[in-house]
Design an enzyme around this catalytic site. Sequence first.
Site, PDB file in Angstrom:
ATOM      1  N   TYR A   1       0.804  -1.218   0.000  1.00  0.00           N
ATOM      2  CA  TYR A   1       0.000   0.000   0.000  1.00  0.00           C
ATOM      3  C   TYR A   1       0.840   1.272   0.000  1.00  0.00           C
ATOM      4  O   TYR A   1       0.356   2.342  -0.376  1.00  0.00           O
ATOM      5  CB  TYR A   1      -0.922   0.020   1.224  1.00  0.00           C
ATOM      6  CG  TYR A   1      -2.075  -0.953   1.145  1.00  0.00           C
ATOM      7  CD1 TYR A   1      -3.331  -0.541   0.719  1.00  0.00           C
ATOM      8  CD2 TYR A   1      -1.917  -2.287   1.511  1.00  0.00           C
ATOM      9  CE1 TYR A   1      -4.399  -1.417   0.659  1.00  0.00           C
ATOM     10  CE2 TYR A   1      -2.981  -3.184   1.448  1.00  0.00           C
ATOM     11  CZ  TYR A   1      -4.221  -2.745   1.021  1.00  0.00           C
ATOM     12  OH  TYR A   1      -5.270  -3.628   0.949  1.00  0.00           O
TER      13      TYR A   1
ATOM     14  N   THR B   1       6.210  -4.799   8.921  1.00  0.00           N
ATOM     15  CA  THR B   1       6.871  -5.125  10.185  1.00  0.00           C
ATOM     16  C   THR B   1       5.793  -5.670  11.117  1.00  0.00           C
ATOM     17  O   THR B   1       5.203  -4.915  11.896  1.00  0.00           O
ATOM     18  CB  THR B   1       7.556  -3.886  10.816  1.00  0.00           C
ATOM     19  OG1 THR B   1       6.703  -2.742  10.660  1.00  0.00           O
ATOM     20  CG2 THR B   1       8.877  -3.602  10.151  1.00  0.00           C
TER      21      THR B   1
ATOM     22  N   THR C   1      17.472   1.243  11.776  1.00  0.00           N
ATOM     23  CA  THR C   1      18.313   1.694  10.667  1.00  0.00           C
ATOM     24  C   THR C   1      19.784   1.448  10.991  1.00  0.00           C
ATOM     25  O   THR C   1      20.549   0.945  10.145  1.00  0.00           O
ATOM     26  CB  THR C   1      18.088   3.183  10.374  1.00  0.00           C
ATOM     27  OG1 THR C   1      16.679   3.405  10.169  1.00  0.00           O
ATOM     28  CG2 THR C   1      18.842   3.620   9.131  1.00  0.00           C
TER      29      THR C   1
ATOM     30  N   VAL D   1       0.878   9.047   4.820  1.00  0.00           N
ATOM     31  CA  VAL D   1      -0.194   9.128   3.824  1.00  0.00           C
ATOM     32  C   VAL D   1      -1.507   8.655   4.416  1.00  0.00           C
ATOM     33  O   VAL D   1      -1.545   7.888   5.373  1.00  0.00           O
ATOM     34  CB  VAL D   1       0.121   8.299   2.558  1.00  0.00           C
ATOM     35  CG1 VAL D   1       1.360   8.821   1.855  1.00  0.00           C
ATOM     36  CG2 VAL D   1       0.260   6.824   2.880  1.00  0.00           C
TER      37      VAL D   1
ATOM     38  N   LYS E   1       7.856   8.784  13.541  1.00  0.00           N
ATOM     39  CA  LYS E   1       6.764   8.013  12.949  1.00  0.00           C
ATOM     40  C   LYS E   1       5.901   7.368  14.030  1.00  0.00           C
ATOM     41  O   LYS E   1       4.662   7.435  13.990  1.00  0.00           O
ATOM     42  CB  LYS E   1       7.348   6.933  12.027  1.00  0.00           C
ATOM     43  CG  LYS E   1       6.379   5.858  11.571  1.00  0.00           C
ATOM     44  CD  LYS E   1       5.318   6.406  10.653  1.00  0.00           C
ATOM     45  CE  LYS E   1       4.502   5.254  10.051  1.00  0.00           C
ATOM     46  NZ  LYS E   1       3.445   5.737   9.177  1.00  0.00           N
TER      47      LYS E   1
ATOM     48  N   ARG F   1     -10.102  25.948  22.213  1.00  0.00           N
ATOM     49  CA  ARG F   1      -8.894  25.126  22.390  1.00  0.00           C
ATOM     50  C   ARG F   1      -9.220  23.650  22.584  1.00  0.00           C
ATOM     51  O   ARG F   1      -8.398  22.884  23.102  1.00  0.00           O
ATOM     52  CB  ARG F   1      -8.070  25.670  23.575  1.00  0.00           C
ATOM     53  CG  ARG F   1      -7.415  27.010  23.278  1.00  0.00           C
ATOM     54  CD  ARG F   1      -6.766  27.632  24.494  1.00  0.00           C
ATOM     55  NE  ARG F   1      -7.736  27.987  25.525  1.00  0.00           N
ATOM     56  CZ  ARG F   1      -8.495  29.080  25.488  1.00  0.00           C
ATOM     57  NH1 ARG F   1      -8.422  29.919  24.461  1.00  0.00           N
ATOM     58  NH2 ARG F   1      -9.354  29.350  26.469  1.00  0.00           N
TER      59      ARG F   1
ATOM     60  N   CYS G   1      -1.166   1.533  10.630  1.00  0.00           N
ATOM     61  CA  CYS G   1      -0.361   2.514  11.368  1.00  0.00           C
ATOM     62  C   CYS G   1      -0.843   2.713  12.795  1.00  0.00           C
ATOM     63  O   CYS G   1      -0.173   2.316  13.745  1.00  0.00           O
ATOM     64  CB  CYS G   1      -0.356   3.855  10.628  1.00  0.00           C
ATOM     65  SG  CYS G   1       0.624   3.861   9.121  1.00  0.00           S
TER      66      CYS G   1
ATOM     67  N   PHE H   1     -11.275  -0.514   7.685  1.00  0.00           N
ATOM     68  CA  PHE H   1     -10.919   0.148   8.946  1.00  0.00           C
ATOM     69  C   PHE H   1     -11.237   1.634   8.939  1.00  0.00           C
ATOM     70  O   PHE H   1     -11.253   2.269   9.993  1.00  0.00           O
ATOM     71  CB  PHE H   1      -9.447  -0.093   9.296  1.00  0.00           C
ATOM     72  CG  PHE H   1      -8.454   0.773   8.560  1.00  0.00           C
ATOM     73  CD1 PHE H   1      -8.148   2.047   9.011  1.00  0.00           C
ATOM     74  CD2 PHE H   1      -7.794   0.298   7.432  1.00  0.00           C
ATOM     75  CE1 PHE H   1      -7.228   2.844   8.351  1.00  0.00           C
ATOM     76  CE2 PHE H   1      -6.879   1.084   6.773  1.00  0.00           C
ATOM     77  CZ  PHE H   1      -6.597   2.361   7.228  1.00  0.00           C
TER      78      PHE H   1
ATOM     79  N   ARG I   1      -6.978  -4.220   6.888  1.00  0.00           N
ATOM     80  CA  ARG I   1      -5.891  -4.546   7.818  1.00  0.00           C
ATOM     81  C   ARG I   1      -6.182  -4.034   9.228  1.00  0.00           C
ATOM     82  O   ARG I   1      -6.487  -2.870   9.418  1.00  0.00           O
ATOM     83  CB  ARG I   1      -4.569  -3.967   7.318  1.00  0.00           C
ATOM     84  CG  ARG I   1      -4.013  -4.673   6.099  1.00  0.00           C
ATOM     85  CD  ARG I   1      -2.760  -4.003   5.593  1.00  0.00           C
ATOM     86  NE  ARG I   1      -3.022  -2.659   5.096  1.00  0.00           N
ATOM     87  CZ  ARG I   1      -2.063  -1.809   4.726  1.00  0.00           C
ATOM     88  NH1 ARG I   1      -0.786  -2.156   4.812  1.00  0.00           N
ATOM     89  NH2 ARG I   1      -2.387  -0.608   4.278  1.00  0.00           N
TER      90      ARG I   1
END
Length: 401
Positions: A10, A82, A123, A150, A201, A241, A255, A316, A324
């Site tokens: 995706y 992952t 990384t 995204v 992230k 606020r 995500c 979702f 997913r």
Amino acid sequence: MKACFIGLGYIGLPTAIIAAKHGVDILGVDINPQIVEMTNAGQLHFIEPGMEDMLKEVVKNGKLRAATKPEVCDAYFVVVPTPFKGNHEPDVSYVEAATRSALPLLKEGDLFVIESTSPVGTTEAMAAIIYAERPELKGKLHIAYCPERVLPGNVIYELVHNDRVIGGIDEASTDKAMEFYAHFVTGKLHRTNSRTAEMCKLTENSSRDVQIAFANELSMICDKAGINVWHLIELANKHPRVNILQPGCGVGGHCIAVDPYFITAAFPEQAKIIAAARSINNYKADWCVEKVKNAILKFELDHGRKPVVAMMGLAFKPNIDDLRESPAVKIAEEVVADCHGAAVLVVEPNVAEHKEFKLTDYSEAYKQADIVAMLTAHNQFKTLPYDESKDILDFCGIYKK
């Protein structure tokens, strides 16, 4: 420049398409031969508005082709899943496998970027693997992390216009990665190091999970108190606020329902609010299941027969086909498995067929149903008139009345 995108899911495939559209020669790699075949035929293997036309264009003009193995390129991008292992512990084995697949091909001056959502330090760990196997390249590669940002259903716009956070293992790596993304990103490119980019992230999606958890918890409190949560939130948001999100039947997707666990697994003693938010959002789906089951039992007592129940939506989020981590799928599964003999109609207008459920047309299901559980706020459902003769369990705010 020739770039290799390892993982055509995706995120990987749309990013590869956009890069190809902006002049980069792209090799897309996926271990699934069907995805490779479809990509080379210009066919998108998921729904994303406008993306298939763009795929056809870049395949036709030779800017993008797909294969099952990487080839020598100038830049490599790891965009693989992952998943979890054990008790929500991140499994970076796919990232490592993708890294090792490119390892023999790497040469001095190449760019190697991980986009897959990863635990902090991944990384650097992949850099260590590369240099252990190819010590002659130490200090001669550019290795960085750049997470995607995204929204499914709006991927083309967001890949180009959203800001990106880019963190290299050193300054030169950051420079090289920023140079690549400048080919197609018109949003700002923000420099940092790889660890901060990885945590950024995870932080973004954990923050959203916490905010959704507040809305979901509020919806359950309001249900108990006999208060219309949608009206309450509308009023509370009049405060200059305050900006409370909309509740739903839980949290899904690749995500927000996943990334917080990358923090809680690594920092269990510190991540108290993040862990609590995950627990609340998971519980909301269980709460919805109980509401549907109780409605079934009440209908049978009141009417002396088994009801017809419509489970409206599996994706979702609204107006996509992505299932997913979807709480709606979990809710439908549990209701079907323990429905006390009721007839359960499962609806998902954005999916042609499902391996587990026989899908019913949304208008037909609504017409037949005695009990309607609104799980996903698809546009099609908003065209259905509110029918007071039905028991409508509106978990996603279709009617907000």
